[in-house]
Design a protein around this motif. Structure first.
Motif, mmCIF file in Angstrom:
data_model
loop_
_atom_site.group_PDB
_atom_site.id
_atom_site.type_symbol
_atom_site.label_atom_id
_atom_site.label_comp_id
_atom_site.label_asym_id
_atom_site.label_seq_id
_atom_site.Cartn_x
_atom_site.Cartn_y
_atom_site.Cartn_z
ATOM 1 N N LEU A 429 0.732 -1.151 0.120
ATOM 2 C CA LEU A 429 0.005 0.057 -0.065
ATOM 3 C C LEU A 429 1.086 1.107 0.094
ATOM 4 N N ALA A 430 1.909 1.218 0.730
ATOM 5 C CA ALA A 430 2.980 2.369 0.630
ATOM 6 C C ALA A 430 3.362 2.797 -0.920
ATOM 7 N N ASP A 431 3.551 1.687 -1.743
ATOM 8 C CA ASP A 431 4.004 1.924 -2.891
ATOM 9 C C ASP A 431 2.979 2.629 -3.791
ATOM 10 N N VAL A 432 1.688 1.970 -3.340
ATOM 11 C CA VAL A 432 0.546 2.812 -4.184
ATOM 12 C C VAL A 432 0.514 4.176 -3.879
ATOM 13 N N ALA A 433 0.608 4.495 -2.431
ATOM 14 C CA ALA A 433 0.506 5.924 -1.801
ATOM 15 C C ALA A 433 1.473 6.742 -2.716
ATOM 16 N N ALA A 434 2.711 6.172 -2.681
ATOM 17 C CA ALA A 434 3.680 6.965 -3.533
ATOM 18 C C ALA A 434 3.629 7.260 -4.967
ATOM 19 N N LEU A 435 2.954 6.230 -5.414
ATOM 20 C CA LEU A 435 2.977 6.380 -6.959
ATOM 21 C C LEU A 435 1.328 7.510 -7.283
ATOM 22 N N THR A 436 0.475 7.637 -6.314
ATOM 23 C CA THR A 436 -0.681 8.191 -6.512
ATOM 24 C C THR A 436 -0.538 9.300 -5.683
ATOM 25 N N GLY A 437 -0.093 9.495 -4.502
ATOM 26 C CA GLY A 437 -0.306 10.647 -3.482
ATOM 27 C C GLY A 437 -1.621 10.720 -2.824
ATOM 28 N N ARG A 438 -2.132 9.692 -2.948
ATOM 29 C CA ARG A 438 -3.426 9.226 -2.157
ATOM 30 C C ARG A 438 -3.275 8.962 -0.610
ATOM 31 N N SER A 439 -4.138 8.930 0.164
ATOM 32 C CA SER A 439 -4.211 8.492 1.423
ATOM 33 C C SER A 439 -4.269 6.805 1.409
ATOM 34 N N LEU A 440 -3.892 6.274 2.496
ATOM 35 C CA LEU A 440 -3.629 4.832 2.572
ATOM 36 C C LEU A 440 -5.240 4.283 2.357
ATOM 37 N N PRO A 441 -6.351 5.061 3.207
ATOM 38 C CA PRO A 441 -7.802 4.423 2.959
ATOM 39 C C PRO A 441 -8.010 4.290 1.353
ATOM 40 N N GLU A 442 -7.920 5.648 0.599
ATOM 41 C CA GLU A 442 -7.823 5.723 -0.548
ATOM 42 C C GLU A 442 -6.985 4.396 -1.332
ATOM 43 N N CYS A 443 -6.140 4.148 -1.068
ATOM 44 C CA CYS A 443 -4.911 3.281 -1.689
ATOM 45 C C CYS A 443 -5.480 1.896 -1.424
ATOM 46 N N GLY A 444 -5.937 1.533 -0.400
ATOM 47 C CA GLY A 444 -6.799 0.388 0.055
ATOM 48 C C GLY A 444 -7.929 -0.064 -0.854
ATOM 49 N N ARG A 445 -8.741 1.306 -0.859
ATOM 50 C CA ARG A 445 -9.916 0.995 -1.744
ATOM 51 C C ARG A 445 -9.568 0.632 -3.254
ATOM 52 N N MET A 446 -8.441 1.248 -3.880
ATOM 53 C CA MET A 446 -8.187 0.897 -5.366
ATOM 54 C C MET A 446 -7.362 -0.266 -5.393
ATOM 55 N N VAL A 447 -6.734 -0.860 -4.321
ATOM 56 C CA VAL A 447 -6.200 -2.209 -4.409
ATOM 57 C C VAL A 447 -7.219 -3.187 -4.199
ATOM 58 N N ARG A 448 -8.202 -2.807 -3.731
ATOM 59 C CA ARG A 448 -9.355 -3.638 -3.544
ATOM 60 C C ARG A 448 -10.247 -4.022 -4.930
ATOM 61 N N ASP A 449 -10.234 -3.006 -5.496
ATOM 62 C CA ASP A 449 -10.611 -2.870 -6.883
ATOM 63 C C ASP A 449 -9.971 -3.898 -7.844
ATOM 64 N N LEU A 450 -8.636 -3.653 -7.658
ATOM 65 C CA LEU A 450 -7.689 -4.767 -8.346
ATOM 66 C C LEU A 450 -7.774 -6.080 -8.219
ATOM 67 N N LEU A 451 -8.086 -6.223 -6.789
ATOM 68 C CA LEU A 451 -8.338 -7.623 -6.346
ATOM 69 C C LEU A 451 -9.693 -8.243 -6.846
ATOM 70 N N LEU A 452 -10.768 -7.437 -6.852
ATOM 71 C CA LEU A 452 -12.211 -7.880 -7.196
ATOM 72 C C LEU A 452 -12.065 -7.949 -8.764
ATOM 73 N N SER A 453 -11.367 -7.468 -9.433
ATOM 74 C CA SER A 453 -11.198 -7.400 -10.847
ATOM 75 C C SER A 453 -10.415 -8.573 -11.314
ATOM 76 N N GLY A 454 -9.842 -9.307 -10.363
ATOM 77 C CA GLY A 454 -8.956 -10.600 -10.634
ATOM 78 C C GLY A 454 -7.772 -10.253 -11.299
ATOM 79 N N THR A 455 -7.145 -9.106 -11.489
ATOM 80 C CA THR A 455 -5.890 -8.735 -12.132
ATOM 81 C C THR A 455 -4.670 -8.479 -11.039
ATOM 82 N N ALA A 456 -5.048 -8.666 -9.907
ATOM 83 C CA ALA A 456 -3.924 -8.892 -8.966
ATOM 84 C C ALA A 456 -4.365 -10.055 -7.620
ATOM 85 N N ARG A 457 -3.426 -10.192 -7.063
ATOM 86 C CA ARG A 457 -3.623 -11.303 -6.005
ATOM 87 C C ARG A 457 -2.952 -10.764 -4.601
ATOM 88 N N PRO A 458 -3.333 -11.212 -3.507
ATOM 89 C CA PRO A 458 -2.720 -10.656 -2.189
ATOM 90 C C PRO A 458 -1.682 -11.724 -1.723
#
Length: 490
Positions: A429-458
């Motif tokens: 999540l810290a990498d996503v925050a560095a890429l986007t400049g978003r807060s951790l909760p916002e980054c968490g929602r973006m990563v959740r979207d990737l997981l639900l889309s099946g494009t990424a895995r935890p």
């Protein structure tokens, strides 16, 4: 009145299309059209008032031929309307025969033609939830080829053998599947398919809702009956299952907008029914249990393996099982361990990709297969015997990426770019925050979207939450998404 409609007067009485059988609705519609009471129709047809009332209210659904003829005579029906009435009566008789066959023995699920590997925890969890009724609408999601159908087959088999559930299986058009369909009562398969199509079919092709009004040439409003659309199958399905336990499996549903009202009504009308769906993403339906199915466990990149320890990993077990179908004498050696581990890791443990790659070992050795995966991973998604698995995967991925929010598509592109720049595709999540400049909760929602889309895995190793975009997703990532950028980082 047209041959396939009933008068809107029936609607104004408060009787909906689900309150009675098709025959009763037709009788009621014709009677209202000519302005007859039930007593007046009874006098004209010599049928008792009680019999007419029972037919119209659906308490009687199998009128005898003589009864149909007398009612048609009493209503002064023309040839076409009379034929419709006779057809509706036959439908009621067929439904009764179908229900008798269904009640005689629980309908068995299709029989899987391969062995389930590495899915014991998933199968056990879903079986327990559905058997207990804790969950009644389960949506199994994941990448194409991840094994959603195979898991559904296993869960259905366990519910059938362990709890006696009749299994009603409907499959939308898709790639060939490794199962053998069981026989059932005549007409049952068509009824199940019609019900699934009405509830989970593509929105554009879905039939209109029961009771939809249409204008006629003379300006009279008429109501379409169940006989003219597939919602009749939902009603007939509910009457078939009634209040007994049953499992409806809808495999390969493509729509992202199911008929939520129809699903709610079916679950309400059939209080012991469970529905198991395999699809590309969540529906957002009330009571939906979303179950994200990831690929099989694959070898870790930085770990040393022996043939024995590597052979216990689910993705490797599947790959070796497929390899031995073409080379039965093969035994995993220490020299082959790095190549096998790398192949399974590059294919993300995706079952369909592992099978396709293993098919090439008829003509390749492991070293050549490994090199081909490094040069052009996408080309080996096609089975040696030839199929369109690669094209199906790419089209499904295009749909998944298109459904992501704009910032999610841009994040996915940046993560794929990072891999091509020398990264391994892992991120926090810290990498996503560095890429986007978003807060951790916002980054968490973006990563959740990737997981639900099946494009990424935890990955939860060493007490840290990490994530990875699949190698296959990076190989197929559409050009349009590759050039996208995250807002604020151009």
């Amino acid at each position: 009145m047209s041959a396939k409609t009933v008068s809107a007067k029936a609607e104004r009485t408060g009787e909906t299309a689900d309150d009675s059988g098709l025959f009763g609705r037709l009788v009621r519609g014709h009677r209202d059209r000519v302005g007859l009471t039930q007593r007046e129709l009874a006098d004209l047809s010599t049928i008792s008032v009680r019999a007419i009332r029972d037919l119209e209210q659906g308490r009687a659904t199998r009128p005898r031929h003589a009864t149909v003829r007398l009612i048609a005579d009493g209503l002064r029906l023309g040839p076409r309307a009379r034929a419709d009435l006779e057809a509706a009566a036959r439908q009621g008789q067929n439904c009764w025969a179908l229900k008798a066959g269904y009640d005689a023995a629980p309908t068995a699920p299709p029989v899987a033609l391969d062995t389930l590997m590495g899915r014991e925890s998933e199968a056990a969890a879903l079986t327990a939830e559905l058997a207990s009724g804790t969950e009644r609408l389960v949506n199994v999601m994941g990448l194409n080829g991840v094994g959603k159908t195979r898991l559904a087959l296993e869960v259905a088999a366990r519910l059938h053998s362990g709890s006696g559930f009749p299994v009603l299986w409907a499959a939308f058009a898709g790639p060939p599947v490794a199962y053998r369909q069981q026989s059932g009562p005549d007409g049952l398969a068509a009824l199940i398919t019609g019900c699934a199509d009405a509830l989970f079919g593509p929105a554009g092709a879905r039939p209109p809702a029961s009771g939809t009004t249409e204008g006629t040439t003379d300006g009279t409003a008429e109501v379409i009956t169940h006989g003219t659309d597939r919602h009749a199958d939902v009603t007939a399905f509910a009457e078939l299952v009634a209040d007994r336990p049953a499992l409806l499996v809808v495999d390969g549903a493509l729509t992202d907008r199911p008929d939520t009202d129809g699903i709610d009504r079916l679950l309400r009308d059939c209080p012991e029914l469970r529905i198991l769906v395999t699809s590309e993403g969540p529906y957002g339906v009330a009571g939906e249990r979303t179950f994200l199915l990831g690929p099989l466990e694959a070898p870790a990149g930085a770990q040393e393996y022996t043939p024995d320890s590597l052979g216990r990993i689910p993705a490797v077990r599947l790959f070796l099982d497929q390899l031995r179908r073409t080379r039965p004498e093969y035994a995993l050696t220490q020299d082959d361990v790095p190549a096998v581990a790398d192949v399974c890791r590059r294919l993300d443990g995706l079952p369909s990709a592992l099978r396709a790659a293993a098919s090439w070992l008829v003509v390749y050795d492991l070293a050549t297969l490994r090199q081909c995966l490094e040069d052009d991973l996408a080309s080996l998604l096609v089975h040696l015997a030839g199929d369109d698995e690669g094209a199906r995967f790419q089209e499904a991925l295009r749909r998944r990426v298109a459904r992501l929010p704009a910032d999610g598509r841009a994040l996915l592109a940046r993560l794929c770019d990072g891999e091509r720049d020398g990264g391994d595709g892992d991120f926090e999540l810290a990498d996503v925050a560095a890429l986007t400049g978003r807060s951790l909760p916002e980054c968490g929602r973006m990563v959740r979207d990737l997981l639900l889309s099946g494009t990424a895995r935890p990955s939860y190793r060493l007490g840290r939450s990490r994530f990875q975009v699949f190698h296959l997703v990076r190989a197929f990532q559409p050009a349009a998404a590759r050039v996208a950028t995250v807002a604020g980082h151009r």
